[in-house]
Design a protein around this motif. Structure first.
Motif, PDB file in Angstrom:
ATOM      1  N   GLN A 140       0.830  -1.198   0.000  1.00  0.00           N
ATOM      2  CA  GLN A 140       0.000   0.000   0.000  1.00  0.00           C
ATOM      3  C   GLN A 140       0.868   1.254   0.000  1.00  0.00           C
ATOM      4  O   GLN A 140       1.933   1.292   0.617  1.00  0.00           O
ATOM      5  CB  GLN A 140      -0.904   0.020   1.244  1.00  0.00           C
ATOM      6  N   LYS A 141       0.424   2.236  -0.730  1.00  0.00           N
ATOM      7  CA  LYS A 141       1.135   3.510  -0.775  1.00  0.00           C
ATOM      8  C   LYS A 141       0.454   4.513   0.170  1.00  0.00           C
ATOM      9  O   LYS A 141      -0.769   4.577   0.241  1.00  0.00           O
ATOM     10  CB  LYS A 141       1.142   4.061  -2.207  1.00  0.00           C
ATOM     11  N   ASP A 142       1.278   5.263   0.877  1.00  0.00           N
ATOM     12  CA  ASP A 142       0.737   6.264   1.784  1.00  0.00           C
ATOM     13  C   ASP A 142       0.073   7.387   0.993  1.00  0.00           C
ATOM     14  O   ASP A 142       0.621   7.884  -0.004  1.00  0.00           O
ATOM     15  CB  ASP A 142       1.850   6.834   2.665  1.00  0.00           C
ATOM     16  N   SER A 143      -1.088   7.773   1.429  1.00  0.00           N
ATOM     17  CA  SER A 143      -1.846   8.824   0.761  1.00  0.00           C
ATOM     18  C   SER A 143      -1.780  10.105   1.586  1.00  0.00           C
ATOM     19  O   SER A 143      -1.977  10.083   2.810  1.00  0.00           O
ATOM     20  CB  SER A 143      -3.305   8.397   0.573  1.00  0.00           C
ATOM     21  N   HIS A 144      -1.504  11.204   0.906  1.00  0.00           N
ATOM     22  CA  HIS A 144      -1.473  12.494   1.594  1.00  0.00           C
ATOM     23  C   HIS A 144      -2.884  12.933   2.004  1.00  0.00           C
ATOM     24  O   HIS A 144      -3.029  13.731   2.940  1.00  0.00           O
ATOM     25  CB  HIS A 144      -0.834  13.557   0.700  1.00  0.00           C
ATOM     26  N   MET A 145      -3.901  12.410   1.322  1.00  0.00           N
ATOM     27  CA  MET A 145      -5.269  12.750   1.693  1.00  0.00           C
ATOM     28  C   MET A 145      -5.601  12.211   3.088  1.00  0.00           C
ATOM     29  O   MET A 145      -6.325  12.856   3.850  1.00  0.00           O
ATOM     30  CB  MET A 145      -6.248  12.185   0.661  1.00  0.00           C
ATOM     31  N   VAL A 146      -5.084  11.040   3.411  1.00  0.00           N
ATOM     32  CA  VAL A 146      -5.324  10.485   4.745  1.00  0.00           C
ATOM     33  C   VAL A 146      -4.721  11.400   5.802  1.00  0.00           C
ATOM     34  O   VAL A 146      -5.358  11.710   6.825  1.00  0.00           O
ATOM     35  CB  VAL A 146      -4.736   9.060   4.843  1.00  0.00           C
ATOM     36  N   THR A 147      -3.488  11.849   5.562  1.00  0.00           N
ATOM     37  CA  THR A 147      -2.846  12.762   6.512  1.00  0.00           C
ATOM     38  C   THR A 147      -3.628  14.068   6.632  1.00  0.00           C
ATOM     39  O   THR A 147      -3.784  14.613   7.739  1.00  0.00           O
ATOM     40  CB  THR A 147      -1.410  13.054   6.058  1.00  0.00           C
ATOM     41  N   PHE A 148      -4.132  14.556   5.503  1.00  0.00           N
ATOM     42  CA  PHE A 148      -4.911  15.791   5.524  1.00  0.00           C
ATOM     43  C   PHE A 148      -6.168  15.643   6.368  1.00  0.00           C
ATOM     44  O   PHE A 148      -6.481  16.493   7.219  1.00  0.00           O
ATOM     45  CB  PHE A 148      -5.283  16.198   4.091  1.00  0.00           C
ATOM     46  N   PHE A 149      -6.899  14.554   6.173  1.00  0.00           N
ATOM     47  CA  PHE A 149      -8.144  14.358   6.922  1.00  0.00           C
ATOM     48  C   PHE A 149      -7.878  14.091   8.402  1.00  0.00           C
ATOM     49  O   PHE A 149      -8.696  14.437   9.255  1.00  0.00           O
ATOM     50  CB  PHE A 149      -8.957  13.227   6.312  1.00  0.00           C
ATOM     51  N   VAL A 150      -6.744  13.455   8.717  1.00  0.00           N
ATOM     52  CA  VAL A 150      -6.396  13.283  10.131  1.00  0.00           C
ATOM     53  C   VAL A 150      -6.243  14.637  10.801  1.00  0.00           C
ATOM     54  O   VAL A 150      -6.769  14.888  11.902  1.00  0.00           O
ATOM     55  CB  VAL A 150      -5.107  12.445  10.278  1.00  0.00           C
ATOM     56  N   GLY A 151      -5.522  15.539  10.144  1.00  0.00           N
ATOM     57  CA  GLY A 151      -5.380  16.891  10.692  1.00  0.00           C
ATOM     58  C   GLY A 151      -6.697  17.640  10.747  1.00  0.00           C
ATOM     59  O   GLY A 151      -6.982  18.352  11.726  1.00  0.00           O
ATOM     60  N   LEU A 152      -7.532  17.485   9.708  1.00  0.00           N
ATOM     61  CA  LEU A 152      -8.825  18.173   9.675  1.00  0.00           C
ATOM     62  C   LEU A 152      -9.730  17.717  10.815  1.00  0.00           C
ATOM     63  O   LEU A 152     -10.292  18.542  11.549  1.00  0.00           O
ATOM     64  CB  LEU A 152      -9.497  17.919   8.321  1.00  0.00           C
ATOM     65  N   PHE A 153      -9.863  16.402  10.973  1.00  0.00           N
ATOM     66  CA  PHE A 153     -10.750  15.893  12.022  1.00  0.00           C
ATOM     67  C   PHE A 153     -10.183  16.139  13.415  1.00  0.00           C
ATOM     68  O   PHE A 153     -10.950  16.283  14.378  1.00  0.00           O
ATOM     69  CB  PHE A 153     -11.009  14.406  11.807  1.00  0.00           C
ATOM     70  N   THR A 154      -8.879  16.189  13.535  1.00  0.00           N
ATOM     71  CA  THR A 154      -8.299  16.536  14.839  1.00  0.00           C
ATOM     72  C   THR A 154      -8.667  17.960  15.227  1.00  0.00           C
ATOM     73  O   THR A 154      -9.061  18.234  16.383  1.00  0.00           O
ATOM     74  CB  THR A 154      -6.776  16.375  14.806  1.00  0.00           C
ATOM     75  N   GLY A 155      -8.564  18.877  14.280  1.00  0.00           N
ATOM     76  CA  GLY A 155      -8.965  20.255  14.552  1.00  0.00           C
ATOM     77  C   GLY A 155     -10.440  20.369  14.864  1.00  0.00           C
ATOM     78  O   GLY A 155     -10.850  21.115  15.776  1.00  0.00           O
ATOM     79  N   CYS A 156     -11.266  19.600  14.127  1.00  0.00           N
ATOM     80  CA  CYS A 156     -12.712  19.624  14.398  1.00  0.00           C
ATOM     81  C   CYS A 156     -13.016  19.078  15.786  1.00  0.00           C
ATOM     82  O   CYS A 156     -13.879  19.614  16.502  1.00  0.00           O
ATOM     83  CB  CYS A 156     -13.453  18.817  13.337  1.00  0.00           C
ATOM     84  N   PHE A 157     -12.304  18.016  16.167  1.00  0.00           N
ATOM     85  CA  PHE A 157     -12.534  17.434  17.486  1.00  0.00           C
ATOM     86  C   PHE A 157     -12.194  18.428  18.596  1.00  0.00           C
ATOM     87  O   PHE A 157     -12.953  18.590  19.552  1.00  0.00           O
ATOM     88  CB  PHE A 157     -11.701  16.161  17.632  1.00  0.00           C
ATOM     89  N   VAL A 158     -11.056  19.112  18.474  1.00  0.00           N
ATOM     90  CA  VAL A 158     -10.651  20.071  19.502  1.00  0.00           C
ATOM     91  C   VAL A 158     -11.675  21.204  19.597  1.00  0.00           C
ATOM     92  O   VAL A 158     -12.067  21.630  20.694  1.00  0.00           O
ATOM     93  CB  VAL A 158      -9.242  20.612  19.204  1.00  0.00           C
ATOM     94  N   SER A 159     -12.123  21.686  18.443  1.00  0.00           N
ATOM     95  CA  SER A 159     -13.089  22.788  18.444  1.00  0.00           C
ATOM     96  C   SER A 159     -14.428  22.362  19.055  1.00  0.00           C
ATOM     97  O   SER A 159     -14.995  23.061  19.904  1.00  0.00           O
ATOM     98  CB  SER A 159     -13.306  23.285  17.012  1.00  0.00           C
ATOM     99  N   LEU A 160     -14.935  21.211  18.621  1.00  0.00           N
ATOM    100  CA  LEU A 160     -16.218  20.746  19.139  1.00  0.00           C
ATOM    101  C   LEU A 160     -16.141  20.414  20.623  1.00  0.00           C
ATOM    102  O   LEU A 160     -17.101  20.660  21.373  1.00  0.00           O
ATOM    103  CB  LEU A 160     -16.680  19.517  18.353  1.00  0.00           C
ATOM    104  N   PHE A 161     -15.015  19.855  21.057  1.00  0.00           N
ATOM    105  CA  PHE A 161     -14.883  19.535  22.472  1.00  0.00           C
ATOM    106  C   PHE A 161     -14.856  20.801  23.328  1.00  0.00           C
ATOM    107  O   PHE A 161     -15.423  20.838  24.423  1.00  0.00           O
ATOM    108  CB  PHE A 161     -13.612  18.710  22.702  1.00  0.00           C
ATOM    109  N   SER A 162     -14.217  21.849  22.820  1.00  0.00           N
ATOM    110  CA  SER A 162     -14.213  23.130  23.543  1.00  0.00           C
ATOM    111  C   SER A 162     -15.634  23.687  23.642  1.00  0.00           C
ATOM    112  O   SER A 162     -16.048  24.195  24.697  1.00  0.00           O
ATOM    113  CB  SER A 162     -13.294  24.121  22.832  1.00  0.00           C
ATOM    114  N   ILE A 163     -16.377  23.579  22.535  1.00  0.00           N
ATOM    115  CA  ILE A 163     -17.763  24.050  22.547  1.00  0.00           C
ATOM    116  C   ILE A 163     -18.590  23.239  23.544  1.00  0.00           C
ATOM    117  O   ILE A 163     -19.425  23.788  24.280  1.00  0.00           O
ATOM    118  CB  ILE A 163     -18.367  23.965  21.131  1.00  0.00           C
TER     119      ILE A 163
END
Length: 775
Positions: free
Chosen positions: A372-395
């Motif tokens: 399997q080849k590493d996909s940059h999209m996976v890394t992008f979505f990991v960062g995106l959902f991490t930011g969403c989680f931090v924001s929603l948890f603060s709310i």
């Protein structure tokens, strides 16, 4: 060695040889001029014709010098008797010319000879093992072809209507006709002759049948025999050990393909069983091809190492010693032998013909699966959902504070109804995050976890995928928690709002069992299959991944308890009346708490019994005692939580202390392989993956502290009902973190065991057994 970490010790010790070259380089440095006395000669002046003399000497050396360079060293080969009748080739180098740093050079070539002998011996042993495996697989294919022929002939006879209501084996064993029509007799004779031809063909290939020497016939004149296959000793490999163990390791089909037919007749050699045997042989061919590829890589990498280290020696010593030594290396066993290449070609042709219908492209997909080849999209979505989680948890924290969820005594129902569901998802997400950290550390330290867990390299979960699943899951959970609070604040009834956690749980179950090839279907189905093996532990052979997952479940007992309360809450439809005490006051619910707390330990104990039964190793019975003690301690703590008395307090202390000491000993000594007083690393082990020893000492202390978290059940430093739930969640999270921390060292120890035994290829059980397996 990084490409094949299990064979690390068998590679050329390049770093050690490089250090020796540095010593040679240091010994060649000229000493300061002050250390040499200056010799005065009366005729020390230079002549005017000195340049002319030098030029003439140069031309004369080129014209009259010999074209052959003198040999600087001589490598001798002698034969040494090894184990049994094997003859090992030993190389030894002698210096023909003297070097200014002769002692260091002798040490260098002595170590170089040792490395060459080591590589040759290892390559020869693995080559013999793989050739033996190839011979066994050829024999297995011949047997499979003959059994297919039996099945095909029987099918043709059934289609012709000659004997449509009787199977081949039942007619061959149970025929009671003493007489018949001429057509029946001729049919019987032709069937008998055909069976005899097949048996004779198998016996010519070296396959024996039980009672084949004294085969009798039934009243109908048909052979009476047992069809259990016996692989002869000759094909077990020249080494008589590793290759033979492939056949005798496990009785996979048991008596499946032949012996003792079912009462009343019926098909015993069936197409399904033939397909099962064919699948097993195909998998064995894939592993054999992989092993041959690793051995070929091993040979080429060691050749490169010898070439580079000799070039460095030439550069440092100013001599041309590499050419003469490389000639010996190229004539040595690990480079001159072509058995591996020829066997790889043969495996490719046989696999293409037998398992791919002469489609080479299809065969190569099995033999050489693409990584399997590493996909940059996976890394992008990991960062995106991490930011969403931090924001929603603060709310969520802000909304909970404003609505007084964690402070008001009137909000007890929220903690009793919504908290269990959301805590289940939170603990699952945390465990997935810890598993992602494990995958990252295993990859960084080059621990071959895919081989240890027997995962497919094309579908194995990578650390980025684990982080993506964890962050996505947690973002969805926190988002649902925020929506739940907003709807409660907006005035919606509790009956409507409290269905949100149930809907989220339903969506999760649907995604888990979704049959479509999406959302990591191979990983999801593998997870379900492992859970099935755990629940049915005594009836399935226990693999590494099975008891590893069962150990994870022992750390998720709070999650299972929350699932119990959640299931009761929704199945009893308590969300309609919002009566959260309906389940807690029920007798069955209270008794189920014992069953749920016992189940993970019980499953793990059953796995230990099954492993003891398969391997006859008493250590598994001792390990079972650890889980039995943990089961007793868990039950006593539940009882003490309901009946607080001095008697039960004493029982909690005794059972928990015994279970904790038992677990700590097994963690450090057996699972991690540490606390060895004779190790070169004090109280650790000789081989360590991590370079910093202090990390291991800190890990021992951390595991010790987290193992005694049960003390909280005795101290009970809780203030109110809400804080009690939050503290339980914190302790459950710490146990998940401890388990993730434990996982790394457990797999590290297993990896080092594989390295110590040079296990880089799976040993696949084969369908046709050796007669020795009956003993």
């Amino acid at each position: 060695a990084q490409l094949i970490p299990e064979w690390k010790e068998a590679f050329v010790s390049y770093c050690l040889l490089k250090k020796q070259i540095k010593k040679i380089k240091i010994s060649r440095k000229p000493k300061p001029a002050s250390l040499y006395p200056i010799a005065h000669h009366p005729h020390c002046g230079l002549s005017l014709f000195q340049p002319v003399r030098n030029l003439a000497r140069t031309f004369s050396d080129k014209l009259f010098s010999s074209s052959e360079t003198p040999e600087i060293l001589e490598v001798r080969k002698r034969n040494s008797s090894g184990n049994g009748d094997d003859v090992e080739e030993i190389y030894q180098t002698e210096l023909v010319q003297l070097f200014s740093e002769e002692d260091e050079v002798k040490v260098f070539f002595a170590r170089l000879d040792e490395e060459l002998n080591k590589v040759n011996q290892f390559h020869k042993s693995k080559e013999t093992e793989f050739v033996g495996r190839g011979e066994i697989l050829k024999k297995q294919l011949d047997i499979l072809a003959e059994l297919k022929q039996i099945l095909s002939d029987r099918k043709k006879r059934n289609l012709s209507g000659s004997n449509s209501h009787r199977s081949f084996i039942s007619s061959a064993r149970n025929s009671d006709f003493s007489a018949g029509s001429p057509g029946e007799l001729s049919e019987t004779q032709s069937e008998t002759s055909r069976t005899d031809e097949i048996i004779d063909a198998l016996e010519r290939n070296g396959v024996n049948f039980i009672n084949s020497a004294t085969r009798t016939k039934t009243k109908g004149g048909k052979p009476k025999m047992s069809l259990r296959v016996d692989i002869p000793d000759a094909v077990a490999g020249a080494d008589g050990g590793g290759a033979r163990s492939i056949v005798t390791a496990i009785s996979v089909l048991w008596e499946e393909l032949v012996n003792n037919p079912r009462s009343g007749g019926g098909d015993f050699i069936t197409r399904k069983k033939i397909q099962c045997a064919e699948k097993m042989i195909r998998k064995a061919f894939v592993e054999l091809y992989r092993g041959l590829g690793l051995l070929k890589t091993y040979s080429s990498l060691n050749m490169i190492a010898f070439t580079k280290i000799l070039k460095k020696f030439d550069k440092v010593s100013g001599q041309q010693a590499s050419s003469s030594y490389l000639k010996v290396v190229k004539r040595s066993q690990f480079t001159s032998s072509d058995k591996v290449v020829r066997l790889m070609d043969e495996v490719e042709s046989v696999f293409t013909k037998q398992f791919a219908n002469n489609d080479r492209k299809k065969a190569m997909k099995f033999l050489r699966p693409h990584q399997q080849k590493d996909s940059h999209m996976v890394t992008f979505f990991v960062g995106l959902f991490t930011g969403c989680f931090v924001s929603l948890f603060s709310i969520y924290i802000i909304l909970a504070h404003l609505s007084g969820i964690f402070t008001s005594g009137a909000q007890v129902s929220y903690m009793e109804t919504v908290y269990p569901v959301f805590s289940v998802f939170a603990l699952l997400s945390l465990h997935m995050f810890m598993y992602g950290c494990n995958l990252f550390m295993w990859k960084s330290t080059r621990i071959n976890y895919t081989f240890i867990f027997e995962f497919s390299p094309t579908t194995a979960l990578r650390y980025r995928d684990a982080f993506l699943m964890g962050t996505t899951f947690m973002t969805a959970v926190v988002g649902a928690m925020v929506i739940h609070l907003i709807l409660r604040a907006a005035g919606f009834s509790a009956n409507q709002v409290d269905t949100i956690p149930g809907v989220l749980l339903l969506i999760f179950i649907c995604v888990l069992i979704c049959p479509f090839d999406a959302f990591y279907r191979p990983t999801r189905f593998c997870f379900i299959r492992i859970l099935r093996n755990i629940v049915c532990s005594p009836f399935y052979k226990v693999l590494m991944v099975d008891f590893f997952m069962a150990d994870q479940l022992t750390s998720q007992i709070p999650l299972l308890r929350h699932l119990e309360s959640t299931a009761c809450y929704f199945m009893a439809q308590s969300f309609r009346t919002h009566e959260y005490n309906t389940c807690k006051n029920g007798r069955i619910y209270r008794e189920l708490a014992y069953l749920i707390s016992f189940s993970p330990y019980f499953w793990r104990a059953m796995q230990c019994i099954r492993r003891w039964w398969d391997e006859s190793n008493t250590d598994h019975l001792v390990n079972m005692g650890k889980y039995v003690s943990a089961m007793v301690a868990a039950g006593v703590r539940i009882t003490y939580a309901r009946e607080s008395s001095n008697l039960w307090l004493t029982a909690v202390l005794v059972s928990s202390v015994v279970a904790t000491l038992y677990q700590l000993y097994w963690d450090f000594v057996k699972d991690w392989g540490l606390l060895n007083p004779k190790s070169k690393n004090p109280w650790l082990r000789d081989d360590l993956v991590l370079k910093n020893k202090n990390i291991y000492y800190l890990s021992i202390g951390l595991n010790l502290v987290l193992r005694v978290a049960w003390i909280e059940t005795i101290v009970r430093f809780r203030v109110n009902h809400v804080q009690s739930h939050l503290l339980d969640f914190l302790l459950a999270s710490l146990e998940v973190i401890r388990r993730g921390h434990w996982n790394f060292y457990r797999v590290e120890n297993e990896h080092l065991n594989n390295v110590g035994h040079f296990r880089a290829v799976k040993t696949v059980p084969l369908p046709f057994r050796d007669m020795d397996s009956d003993d």
